[in-house]
Scaffold this motif. Structure first.
Motif, PDB file in Angstrom:
ATOM      1  N   UNK A 231      -8.630   7.794  -6.308  1.00  0.00           N
ATOM      2  CA  UNK A 231      -7.590   7.976  -7.312  1.00  0.00           C
ATOM      3  C   UNK A 231      -7.542   6.751  -8.230  1.00  0.00           C
ATOM      4  N   UNK A 232      -7.399   7.019  -9.523  1.00  0.00           N
ATOM      5  CA  UNK A 232      -7.262   5.959 -10.506  1.00  0.00           C
ATOM      6  C   UNK A 232      -5.794   5.588 -10.665  1.00  0.00           C
ATOM      7  N   UNK A 233      -5.568   4.449 -11.292  1.00  0.00           N
ATOM      8  CA  UNK A 233      -4.203   4.020 -11.578  1.00  0.00           C
ATOM      9  C   UNK A 233      -3.510   5.046 -12.470  1.00  0.00           C
ATOM     10  N   UNK A 234      -2.244   5.284 -12.195  1.00  0.00           N
ATOM     11  CA  UNK A 234      -1.461   6.211 -12.993  1.00  0.00           C
ATOM     12  C   UNK A 234      -0.706   7.187 -12.119  1.00  0.00           C
ATOM     13  N   UNK A 235       0.094   8.032 -12.734  1.00  0.00           N
ATOM     14  CA  UNK A 235       0.841   9.046 -11.999  1.00  0.00           C
ATOM     15  C   UNK A 235       0.031  10.328 -11.952  1.00  0.00           C
ATOM     16  N   UNK A 236      -0.186  10.859 -10.735  1.00  0.00           N
ATOM     17  CA  UNK A 236      -1.027  12.040 -10.548  1.00  0.00           C
ATOM     18  C   UNK A 236      -0.235  13.152  -9.872  1.00  0.00           C
TER      19      UNK A 236
ATOM     20  N   UNK B 156       0.827  -1.211   0.000  1.00  0.00           N
ATOM     21  CA  UNK B 156       0.000   0.000   0.000  1.00  0.00           C
ATOM     22  C   UNK B 156       0.861   1.261   0.000  1.00  0.00           C
ATOM     23  N   UNK B 157       0.335   2.283  -0.642  1.00  0.00           N
ATOM     24  CA  UNK B 157       1.027   3.570  -0.696  1.00  0.00           C
ATOM     25  C   UNK B 157       0.925   4.268   0.658  1.00  0.00           C
ATOM     26  N   UNK B 158       2.046   4.787   1.144  1.00  0.00           N
ATOM     27  CA  UNK B 158       2.059   5.588   2.376  1.00  0.00           C
ATOM     28  C   UNK B 158       3.270   6.513   2.300  1.00  0.00           C
ATOM     29  N   UNK B 159       3.072   7.677   1.684  1.00  0.00           N
ATOM     30  CA  UNK B 159       4.183   8.586   1.421  1.00  0.00           C
ATOM     31  C   UNK B 159       3.865   9.977   1.960  1.00  0.00           C
ATOM     32  N   UNK B 160       4.903  10.619   2.464  1.00  0.00           N
ATOM     33  CA  UNK B 160       4.785  11.990   2.951  1.00  0.00           C
ATOM     34  C   UNK B 160       5.677  12.892   2.106  1.00  0.00           C
TER      35      UNK B 160
ATOM     36  N   UNK C  58       5.857  22.673  -3.169  1.00  0.00           N
ATOM     37  CA  UNK C  58       5.398  22.712  -4.562  1.00  0.00           C
ATOM     38  C   UNK C  58       4.487  21.515  -4.782  1.00  0.00           C
ATOM     39  N   UNK C  59       3.725  21.481  -5.900  1.00  0.00           N
ATOM     40  CA  UNK C  59       2.887  20.313  -6.186  1.00  0.00           C
ATOM     41  C   UNK C  59       3.728  19.033  -6.194  1.00  0.00           C
ATOM     42  N   UNK C  60       3.098  17.913  -5.799  1.00  0.00           N
ATOM     43  CA  UNK C  60       3.818  16.649  -5.711  1.00  0.00           C
ATOM     44  C   UNK C  60       3.276  15.683  -6.754  1.00  0.00           C
ATOM     45  N   UNK C  61       4.132  14.824  -7.240  1.00  0.00           N
ATOM     46  CA  UNK C  61       3.757  13.806  -8.215  1.00  0.00           C
ATOM     47  C   UNK C  61       3.866  12.445  -7.546  1.00  0.00           C
ATOM     48  N   UNK C  62       2.812  11.645  -7.694  1.00  0.00           N
ATOM     49  CA  UNK C  62       2.793  10.353  -7.012  1.00  0.00           C
ATOM     50  C   UNK C  62       2.197   9.283  -7.928  1.00  0.00           C
ATOM     51  N   UNK C  63       2.858   8.128  -8.057  1.00  0.00           N
ATOM     52  CA  UNK C  63       2.280   7.022  -8.838  1.00  0.00           C
ATOM     53  C   UNK C  63       1.260   6.249  -7.994  1.00  0.00           C
ATOM     54  N   UNK C  64       0.121   5.985  -8.596  1.00  0.00           N
ATOM     55  CA  UNK C  64      -0.944   5.215  -7.946  1.00  0.00           C
ATOM     56  C   UNK C  64      -1.048   3.877  -8.668  1.00  0.00           C
ATOM     57  N   UNK C  65      -0.940   2.785  -7.948  1.00  0.00           N
ATOM     58  CA  UNK C  65      -0.908   1.461  -8.565  1.00  0.00           C
ATOM     59  C   UNK C  65      -2.247   0.733  -8.507  1.00  0.00           C
TER      60      UNK C  65
END
Length: 771
Positions: free
Chosen positions: A260-265, A186-190, A195-202
């Motif tokens: 959130x859908x799969x992909x980088x957001x 599972x994703x758990x990132x801080x 600035x805006x952040x980019x995060x991959x959702x699997x």
């Protein structure tokens, strides 16, 4: 395959026994009279020069062309509609050509047929995924239904192609399957929120966002939450100062949930303009997820040899080892040089962008599941003429998808690797082993349901109606579909005679089926089939089963034409041509007069254009009139008059009951066995049968006759046959000139027949019409 049509036509019009005399005296003159205007034999370069044949022996020099002549005649696509060729002559010539080609089929030498490259159909895809990854994935929700071709089965490569939309569906299916197999951490990132952040959702689903910020004064703060630039919600909180002398100690915390859908957001928080002095500190994104189920944990471990969230020591080497084991199973063949490296490149791409190990492997395996070597059954083609044996692994694949509708198991693959599978003794042993395995039920169910058409009972045909619910429910429909499957299962399982498909005085019943047939329900339960004897000789074999009789009827009305056409086509291999488009409809009688179906059809046969076909169809249908439109027994018609089941075949056999009709049909057992052999061969080979296949069909039918028509003998002989174990190199026999772009297949002929709804409401699509 069309032997019955030939025999009935010969009996009807008195064909000469000598082929050479018949060709020169009758066939050639009629073709010259009706076809020479376009196919002039004297022309140097005219189309389809079949009329240049001077004698019957010349037909062997262009067999494909003459096969096409018969097909065009039967389809009524040639000669043109303004031709004066009589309907009986049309059928007579087509039947004679087909009979002549069949009787001389073995004159042309060995024939194996082309190599087959075709996509897995939906059933095969489902079963292959289940055996490869341990997931029972429901494909009907995402993959469209397969078409049928050749002998009318969804195994035929002519219809199993991949349009662009279907490839997208396969990619989507592969992702869904792997998400069900592989446990992704599972994703758990801080993140620092400068600035805006980019995060991959699997994994698609709900995610918790936790933001922290500092404020110098007492105020209400609103933070707009944006995903990829679009606002999806907001944080709002009222901040109080502890006292007037100092700011609030530490950051404030706010939380919300987003999907959130799969992909980088790209995620960003934007404060309202009035929030002076607000300082954004951090954003934590955490996935809302439950612990994986025991089934998913087991699938994950089976694939990786690791517990969920456990990481391999050397990730890339672990990926390589897994691919070296997985790819041969997925592709159903040994690995080729450099093949693993090709897929490891996908792994490296995912690793380079920081994906976790599980997601790197998902990308790799998703590629495997849409790779042609997985989605297709690929067989080697040879440019030089000749007969070429299938490779060991190609033969294992053919055999496994024939009898199990899935990829080869460890036993077959081991025999293929040892080079032993082409040995006839070994191959026979494997056929028996596979038929004794419960997985063979996939073959019985698929073959019988498609051959007979009973797979659609309760759905496209014989739909469920409220008025019938006292004896016909969804469970009853399922039981009706299962009856013919269980019949073939017993015949092959116990190596009984295939003629029991016509004569079996037993069946398999549940309690609800006994109610449907109006029989004693004692000793039966709803959910379990039991082998029982029919209580009398009114029913036997396939023609006594409710599913067959119901699908060949119309709403609240039996149809001698549909039943007769079904028996000719499905049982005896005699496809009935579509009705002529210019035949007028019979008018309804109205309330003043009731004309029986027998009287209507007698008037119909008075039309010379209709009589040739109806003389073949109608008598068989009349012999089944004791069964009502749902296949239940009746002694009287709806108007109270006794049922008249009298009939006479053009060859002279008379009957007055369904029992006597079965006896008449049994006199055509050689045609029935030949047709069954051809249908099963087409199913097994995954292609339309060609002219050269007729010799193999005849040889198998002769072997069956010598062995008492035993069920296992048919399947063994098909697997041991030249076409099943080999392929034909060089140009296809179908490359000879044709009368049109290509002849219609059997399935297309049937489709035209079904679409001819204007033909006196007698030949229709086999769907019970709406009220």
């Amino acid at each position: 395959m069309r032997g019955c049509f030939v025999l009935l036509a010969m009996a009807a019009v008195g064909l000469a026994a000598d082929p050479a005399q018949e060709f020169t005296s009758n066939v050639k003159p009629l073709l010259l009279q009706n076809c020479a205007a376009c196919h002039n034999p004297a022309a140097a370069g005219g189309p389809a020069p079949f009329l240049k044949a001077a004698n019957v022996a010349d037909m062997d020099k262009s067999r494909g062309l003459w096969r096409n002549v018969a097909t065009q005649l039967r389809n009524r696509t040639m000669p043109p509609r303004d031709s004066k060729l009589a309907e009986e002559d049309r059928i007579r010539i087509a039947a004679w050509i087909e009979g002549q080609l069949r009787s001389t089929a073995c004159n042309t030498g060995d024939f194996a047929g082309p190599a087959v490259t075709r996509r897995l159909n939906r059933r095969e895809y489902h079963n292959t995924i289940r055996d490869l990854l341990g997931v029972d994935y429901e494909v009907t929700a995402i993959l469209p239904a397969d078409g049928t071709g050749g002998a009318g089965f969804d195994t035929n490569g002519e219809t199993l192609y991949i349009p662009a939309l279907l490839l997208e569906r396969y990619m989507e299916a592969a992702q869904q399957i792997l998400d069900r197999v592989i446990v992704t951490p599972p994703v758990n990132k801080t993140f620092d929120l400068q600035s805006p952040v980019s995060i991959p959702i699997y994994l698609e689903g709900p995610y918790d966002l936790t933001a922290s910020y500092e404020s110098p004064r007492e105020t209400e703060v609103r933070l707009a939450v944006k995903v990829d630039g679009a606002e999806v919600g907001s944080f709002a909180k009222y901040i109080r100062r502890i006292n007037s002398a100092r700011p609030i100690p530490g950051p404030a915390i706010v939380r919300m949930q987003v999907n959130l859908n799969r992909g980088t957001h790209t995620l960003s928080l934007e404060p309202a303009a009035t929030a002076e002095g607000l300082k954004l500190v951090s954003l934590t994104v955490s996935q809302r997820s439950e612990a994986p189920s025991p089934e998913k944990r087991a699938s994950h471990y089976r694939l990786f040899g690791l517990e969920p969230y456990e990481q391999p020591g050397q990730a890339r080497k672990a990926a390589q080892r897994m691919l070296e084991s997985f790819l041969p199973k997925a592709f159903r063949r040994p690995l080729q040089a450099g093949e693993v490296d090709r897929f490891l490149a996908m792994y490296d791409r995912a690793a380079g962008r920081g994906d976790p190990f599980e997601e790197r492997m998902k990308l790799v395996l998703r590629t495997v599941l849409v790779w042609p070597d997985f989605l297709f059954r690929i067989e080697s083609k040879h440019n030089e003429p000749g007969i070429y044996p299938l490779s060991q692994h190609e033969l294992a694949t053919r055999l496994s998808y024939f009898l199990w509708a899935t990829s080869p198991d460890e036993k077959l693959l081991r025999l293929a690797e040892d080079g032993r599978l082409q040995d006839a003794k070994v191959l026979t042993e494997q056929v028996d082993r596979m038929l004794d395995d419960p997985r063979s039920r996939k073959f019985y169910n698929s073959f019988m349901g498609q051959w007979l058409g009973t797979q659609d009972v309760g759905g496209r045909v014989v739909p469920l109606l409220t008025e019938l619910q006292s004896y016909y429910t969804p469970d009853t429909a399922a039981d009706l579909r299962a009856q013919p499957v269980l019949l073939l299962d017993r015949i092959v399982g116990e190596n009984r005679s295939l003629l029991e498909l016509l004569t079996a005085d037993y069946t398999h019943l549940t309690k609800r089926l006994a109610k449907f047939y109006q029989m004693d329900e004692k000793g039966l339960i709803d959910a379990e089939f039991r082998l029982v004897q029919w209580p009398d000789n009114k029913r036997a074999g396939l023609l006594g089963l409710g599913g067959v009789l119901a699908l060949t009827s119309r709403y609240k009305e039996t149809s001698p034409v549909l039943r007769g056409a079904w028996a000719l086509d499905t049982l005896l291999g005699t496809p009935v041509p579509p009705p002529p488009p210019d035949v007028p409809e019979l008018k309804n009688d109205g309330p003043a007069k009731k004309t029986s179906m027998r009287e209507k059809l007698a008037a119909h046969r008075a039309n010379p254009t209709c009589s040739a076909c109806h003389r073949l169809m109608d008598p068989i249908g009349f012999g089944l009139e004791n069964f009502d439109w749902m296949g239940r027994w009746r002694d009287k018609q709806d108007n109270g008059s006794p049922v008249d089941a009298d009939g006479e075949l053009p060859s002279g056999e008379k009957f007055t009951t369904p029992q006597e009709l079965r006896t008449a049909l049994m006199s055509r057992k050689s045609e029935f066995v030949g047709n069954l052999t051809a249908r099963m061969m087409g199913y097994a080979l995954g292609r339309s049968l060609q002219d050269g296949d007729d010799c193999t069909v005849q040889r198998i039918a002769q072997a069956l006759e010598k062995d008492g028509y035993r069920g296992r003998t048919l399947i063994r002989e098909i697997v041991l046959s030249l076409p099943f174990r080999n392929t034909q190199g060089g140009a296809s026999v179908q490359s000879e000139p044709t009368l049109s772009k290509r002849p219609l297949s059997i399935s297309e002929i049937n489709a035209r027949k079904q679409d001819a709804s204007s033909h006196n409401n007698l030949v229709k699509d086999k769907v019970v019409p709406k009220r």
